[in-house]
Design a protein around this motif. Sequence first.
Motif, PDB file in Angstrom:
ATOM      1  N   TRP A   1       0.869  -1.170  -0.132  1.00 34.00           N
ATOM      2  CA  TRP A   1       0.066   0.113   0.107  1.00 34.00           C
ATOM      3  C   TRP A   1       0.958   1.238  -0.023  1.00 34.00           C
ATOM      4  CZ3 TRP A   1       0.560   3.378   4.252  1.00 34.00           C
ATOM      5  CH2 TRP A   1       0.864   2.881   5.481  1.00 34.00           C
TER       6      TRP A   1
ATOM      7  N   ILE B   1      -3.738   3.257  -0.141  1.00 24.63           N
ATOM      8  CA  ILE B   1      -4.518   2.511  -1.166  1.00 24.63           C
ATOM      9  C   ILE B   1      -3.742   1.154  -1.533  1.00 24.63           C
ATOM     10  CG2 ILE B   1      -3.176   4.120  -2.873  1.00 24.63           C
ATOM     11  CD1 ILE B   1      -5.466   3.278  -5.091  1.00 24.63           C
TER      12      ILE B   1
ATOM     13  N   GLY C   1      -2.528  -2.037  -3.639  1.00 23.34           N
ATOM     14  CA  GLY C   1      -2.225  -2.245  -5.174  1.00 23.34           C
ATOM     15  C   GLY C   1      -1.140  -3.564  -5.305  1.00 23.34           C
TER      16      GLY C   1
ATOM     17  N   PHE D   1      -2.561  -0.616 -10.101  1.00 23.47           N
ATOM     18  CA  PHE D   1      -1.361  -0.032  -9.270  1.00 23.47           C
ATOM     19  C   PHE D   1      -0.482  -1.080  -8.542  1.00 23.47           C
ATOM     20  CE2 PHE D   1      -0.731   1.168  -4.560  1.00 23.47           C
ATOM     21  CZ  PHE D   1       0.341   1.597  -4.965  1.00 23.47           C
TER      22      PHE D   1
ATOM     23  N   LEU E   1       2.323   3.196 -10.661  1.00 20.84           N
ATOM     24  CA  LEU E   1       1.339   3.672 -10.748  1.00 20.84           C
ATOM     25  C   LEU E   1       0.435   4.073 -12.058  1.00 20.84           C
ATOM     26  CD1 LEU E   1       2.979   4.666  -8.132  1.00 20.84           C
ATOM     27  CD2 LEU E   1       1.709   7.031  -7.981  1.00 20.84           C
TER      28      LEU E   1
ATOM     29  N   THR F   1      -5.036   5.595  -8.924  1.00 23.18           N
ATOM     30  CA  THR F   1      -4.256   5.951  -7.831  1.00 23.18           C
ATOM     31  C   THR F   1      -4.789   7.315  -7.229  1.00 23.18           C
ATOM     32  OG1 THR F   1      -2.262   6.763  -8.996  1.00 23.18           O
ATOM     33  CG2 THR F   1      -2.362   4.492  -7.826  1.00 23.18           C
TER      34      THR F   1
END
Length: 630
Positions: free
Chosen positions: A40, A114, A116, A124, A133, A138
């Motif tokens: 993250w 976030i 990913g 991401f 990214l 994002t």
Amino acid sequence: MMARRRIALFLALALAVAGPAFAQAPVTYRVTFPEPEHHWMQVEVTFSGLGSRPLQARMSRSSPGRYAVHEFAKNIFAVDAFNGRGALLTYTRPTPYQWDVAGHDGTVRIVYKIFGDRGDGTYFAVDTTHARLNIPATLMWGVGLETRPARVSFVPPPSSRWKVGTQLFPTGDPLTFTAPNLQYLMDSPTELSDFGLRTFTVKNPDGQTLEIRLAVHHDGTDADLDALTRDVERVVVEQAAVFGEYPRFDTGTYTFLLDYTPHSDGDGMEHRNSTFTSTRLTIADPQQRRNALGTISHEFFHAWNVERIRPADLEPFSFTDANISCCLWLAEGFTQYYGNLLLIRAGMVPQAQGGASFGGSVNAVVTGSGRQVRSAVEMSQHAPYTDAAVAIDKTDFGRTFISYYTHGAAIALALDLSLREISQGTLTLDDYMRALWTVHGKPAAAPGLVAKPYTLKDLRDRLAELTKNRAFADEFFTKYIEGRDAADYTRLLAQAGYVVRPRAPAAGWIGNVRVAAVEGGLAVNPSQDNTATPIDFDTPAYEAGLEYGDVITVIDGQPATVDAFGAFSRKKPGESAVLTVLRRGRQSITTTIMLKPNPALLVTPIEADGGILTDAQKAFREQWLGTKIK
Ligand SMILES: [Zn+2]
């Protein structure tokens, strides 16, 4: 479109009259990676100069170059909003992808985390080796603030040696970048890693010098990277020969953001001044390095075709919904065709074999069941459902859809060979692409925007102008692009000394039927999960009433086994068999299936097919597939 232009004009006038007091405060982002091992990152975004109206902060639902909806908001967590003095604010959630913040002091700072772990062109990913990214996946943005500039600062993990690769505009700080507006920001994917960097320059006919950069996250040596760079330069130069010039990249630079690592999720995504490409191929292996050039060639061609020669229905791109286009057969399909053609012209693929390789798309389009129900335009309009779209019900795309990449590549081949045919070699598809470039791609616009996007009618008109033959243009579009006909590839390819013939003319054929042994017989086209494989229209199996999920229990009076199926499918065209079939586990039916000749086509160089390549065919082939670099 008109209303939007008027607003832009009004804003420009207001700025001119009122001066810098009206200048829009940039939206600023600070992106940090406190725990990359847990996949993250944290984003702090500050919106200022908001006045008194509530802020509507949004996550995108779609991403340039992707046509389905992707709910990027789903990976966001721990969202907090603050005012300009750092006091915590409350927010409401009017939609799953929006955070509304009222009661602020003109400034709102939103902090969120976030997750990913998919390192492709759409999503991401972050781990301890890199962060990739895709910006719509994002960064949050503000509704109504789309024309504001953005300023993005990256803070790599403390002990990392990460650099930043991006098409964003550089500043004096190597970790801080800007974008002039939201469209440009969203189009600017960014790779952070200890990548290898290589550059070379190219020149436009007017003397303008452009820099091409390769930022390559890889596990090869410096020599491997040098070898890749040489190949890329060869392909890049061959591509510019099609159009006669390079696009004027907004920052004077085009960046290949390439990820060749074992954890990559294979993808290639086009952007205005960069491509975001990932593959598990390694550049340490010469053959794999060569294989990776297909994507490079495809994506760089997009710098002209789709990034600047752009369909009007994608301009401006909507980040809040799926995007539908008439013309992905051109935007993707013609790019697919040229991606392969230019590797042949650049000498990366031998001519005879390269020309024959177009047979794959020819076969798919000529024999494809989908062409019976959808034109190339309609295939394009179906992209929001097929382009990595996710649903849990079964679909029948196997028989009602042909990829606009494949379909468009076959149309490009037909148009290229037809233009050469009707003009005795004085016109080619390169001339058509250059005409589209001159009228629709080249006119200057603000970074992130396109001045003269095309409609389907524009494409037809440009072909009529180029050929000075309206009837030819109308017939080609009506039959092969807006209609469901397939071109006469046998005649067209013969000009270059290729033979198109049935793959197995003497063998009987029942359709695209696979079987798997199950209790009581053979399951027809067994499907996994929700991936159904329906029986193609207009095939013996379809006409006999077979469908996926049926179980064949008896073939010509014998128990249905894999051996019995093999013997029956080796029958001759015109012969038949009697099948007993169990549907949905209950209903038993008996049907007769009549075998047809297998329609599958094979394209072969005439000299490998027992024929002789004539001088005229040899010259045609060289004109078509030979290098254009003098
Ligand atoms: Zn593409």
